[in-house]
Write a protein that holds these residues in place. Sequence first.
Motif, short mmCIF file in Angstrom:
data_model
loop_
_atom_site.label_atom_id
_atom_site.label_comp_id
_atom_site.label_asym_id
_atom_site.label_seq_id
_atom_site.Cartn_x
_atom_site.Cartn_y
_atom_site.Cartn_z
N ALA A 134 45.45 48.32 39.10
CA ALA A 134 44.63 48.48 37.89
C ALA A 134 45.21 47.68 36.73
CB ALA A 134 44.54 49.95 37.50
N ASN A 135 44.33 47.06 35.96
CA ASN A 135 44.76 46.42 34.73
C ASN A 135 45.33 47.50 33.80
OD1 ASN A 135 45.12 44.86 32.48
ND2 ASN A 135 42.98 44.21 32.28
N LYS A 136 46.46 47.23 33.19
CA LYS A 136 47.14 48.23 32.36
C LYS A 136 46.29 48.71 31.19
CE LYS A 136 49.52 44.98 29.26
NZ LYS A 136 48.90 45.48 28.03
N ASP A 137 45.26 47.95 30.80
CA ASP A 137 44.43 48.32 29.66
C ASP A 137 43.20 49.14 30.02
OD1 ASP A 137 46.14 46.97 27.98
OD2 ASP A 137 45.01 45.08 28.11
N ILE A 138 42.96 49.36 31.33
CA ILE A 138 41.72 50.04 31.71
C ILE A 138 41.97 51.53 31.92
CG2 ILE A 138 42.02 49.65 34.18
CD1 ILE A 138 38.67 49.66 32.25
N SER A 139 41.00 52.36 31.56
CA SER A 139 41.09 53.81 31.74
C SER A 139 40.19 54.21 32.89
CB SER A 139 40.66 54.50 30.45
OG SER A 139 40.78 55.89 30.55
N LEU A 140 40.77 54.80 33.93
CA LEU A 140 40.03 55.22 35.11
C LEU A 140 40.01 56.74 35.21
CD1 LEU A 140 41.46 52.65 37.67
CD2 LEU A 140 39.22 52.57 36.57
N LYS A 141 38.99 57.27 35.86
CA LYS A 141 38.85 58.71 35.97
C LYS A 141 39.89 59.29 36.93
CE LYS A 141 33.99 59.12 34.67
NZ LYS A 141 32.67 59.67 35.03
N PRO A 142 40.60 60.34 36.51
CA PRO A 142 41.63 60.92 37.36
C PRO A 142 41.13 61.39 38.71
CG PRO A 142 41.82 61.75 35.12
CD PRO A 142 40.54 60.98 35.18
N ASP A 143 39.88 61.87 38.78
CA ASP A 143 39.34 62.36 40.04
C ASP A 143 39.27 61.24 41.08
OD1 ASP A 143 37.98 64.46 41.68
OD2 ASP A 143 36.31 63.05 41.54
N PHE A 144 38.88 60.05 40.61
CA PHE A 144 38.82 58.90 41.51
C PHE A 144 40.22 58.54 42.01
CE2 PHE A 144 39.56 54.25 41.49
CZ PHE A 144 39.00 53.97 42.73
N LEU A 145 41.19 58.51 41.11
CA LEU A 145 42.56 58.20 41.49
C LEU A 145 43.09 59.24 42.48
CD1 LEU A 145 43.97 57.22 38.00
CD2 LEU A 145 43.42 55.66 39.87
N GLN A 146 42.77 60.49 42.23
CA GLN A 146 43.22 61.58 43.11
C GLN A 146 42.71 61.38 44.52
OE1 GLN A 146 44.98 64.56 41.59
NE2 GLN A 146 45.69 64.45 43.70
N LYS A 147 41.42 61.08 44.66
CA LYS A 147 40.83 60.88 45.99
C LYS A 147 41.44 59.67 46.69
CE LYS A 147 36.39 63.00 44.80
NZ LYS A 147 34.96 62.73 44.46
N SER A 148 41.66 58.59 45.93
CA SER A 148 42.26 57.39 46.53
C SER A 148 43.63 57.70 47.12
CB SER A 148 42.38 56.28 45.48
OG SER A 148 41.12 55.92 44.97
N GLN A 149 44.38 58.54 46.43
CA GLN A 149 45.73 58.86 46.87
C GLN A 149 45.74 59.92 47.96
OE1 GLN A 149 46.80 59.81 42.92
NE2 GLN A 149 47.73 57.82 42.48
N ASP A 150 44.93 60.96 47.79
CA ASP A 150 44.93 62.06 48.75
C ASP A 150 44.38 61.64 50.11
OD1 ASP A 150 46.05 63.76 46.95
OD2 ASP A 150 44.28 65.01 46.64
N PHE A 151 43.24 60.99 50.10
CA PHE A 151 42.55 60.71 51.35
C PHE A 151 42.87 59.33 51.94
CE2 PHE A 151 39.88 63.88 49.21
CZ PHE A 151 39.83 64.85 50.20
N TYR A 152 43.14 58.35 51.09
CA TYR A 152 43.39 56.99 51.56
C TYR A 152 44.84 56.57 51.43
CZ TYR A 152 38.34 56.94 51.62
OH TYR A 152 37.03 57.25 51.89
#
Length: 442
Positions: A167-185
């Motif tokens: 991720a670009n250091k300046d972008i704000s992403l939704k925590p739920d999306f990050l959580q799924k990327s880490q938990d499932f993938y």
Amino acid sequence: MNRQKLSGVKVNFLQRRYGVSLGRRYVLAAASVVLFSVLGCSQVNNNTSALAQSDLPQSESPLPKKTVKPDTRLVNANNKFGFKLFSEILKQDSSAENIFVSPSSIAIALAMAYNGASGSTQQAMAKTLELQGMNLQEINSSYAALKGLLENPDEQVQLTIANSLWANKDISLKPDFLQKSQDFYKAKVTNLDFKDATAPNSINNWVKENTRGKINKIVEKIKPDEVLFLINAIYFKGKWSNEFDKTQTAQHPFYLISGGQKQHPMMSQKGDYRYYENEQFQAVSLPYGADGKISFYIFLPKQNSSLKALYQNLSLENWQKWMAQFSKREGFIRLPRFKTDYEATLNDALKALGMEEAFSNQANFSGFGKNLSISQVKHKTFVEVNEEGTEAAAATSVGIQMTSLRQKPEPFRMIVDRPFFCAIRDNQTGSILFMGSIVEPQ
């Protein structure tokens, strides 16, 4: 501690907690990259880390335990998508050159992106990826379970699947999306300054490492409106269950589509194989390792038929029917030793399969944030088949931009001296890892 330092601490914590450390293994490789950029009114906050919107909550959906069987709905969806995509690539690639793709790699990368899609964009992606009838929880859980089933190597056959998020250091992403990327993938999460000229090197080095040097570069440069890369890497290397004797390899003619021929090194072997033939083609399964969990499949059109005729019948339904009719049979096989690589932009093929909205200003990826659409999907592959076994790799880059028991039959003879279709399949799950059209071995 100021906000910038706090963001850095959170990123480091996430990398330590969720980062996937993949050791150096030998296996076939596929890498898929999903790149996102902000559209129109950007949600970028120059003072906010992509991972610092809030502390990530503990997962409410723990990963499923390893099961004996995969979710056949997901395996069938991936294989059906793979055949559809392969067909579109054949239509659009008129170069009459070798084609080799990894539908599994592309599907996993797009599945991570699918977690951010909403509304009609999500529906269009579900149709293209053949995911109708499965909710997001089922899709993610099934991919997590499938990864565990596929990564079951022995000493002679090894397979790894790795995912990462850049991720670009300046972008704000939704925590739920990050959580799924880490938990499932099991995605490794990293923040980068995309304005830094060395940022592409960081991404490419990860791809290179996780494809064991077979894919050296997937990101040429990062455009100003690009803010996120989702990357999948698959690497496989398998030794034949019965290696070919190098002293039996000799020069034989290989007949080209053009009508010409070329002398080429051909490997030969006798033995018992899983084999199937009908009026249109011969097909053989060459297993890897001690248990034959993964095999290399060759489909050779008969002299009175052609690859074109075979591809007209190449569908999930026919594939499943063919797989069920393979049986043990004694025979002789001669096939070319070959190495090839392939590169293609998949935008047009995916649009033709129904994903056009995801590339447009009407795209809805609100699961990431606002105003996102896919800019480019690029795919690179490599495969080498020799007397010892097979090694292959693939990389897919998806960019998102700113918008504005029978009687024993006679032994068969299968001389693979003309263009053929091939696939590498995990026989336990039925997942097709790679497929290709070899029209001129190199």
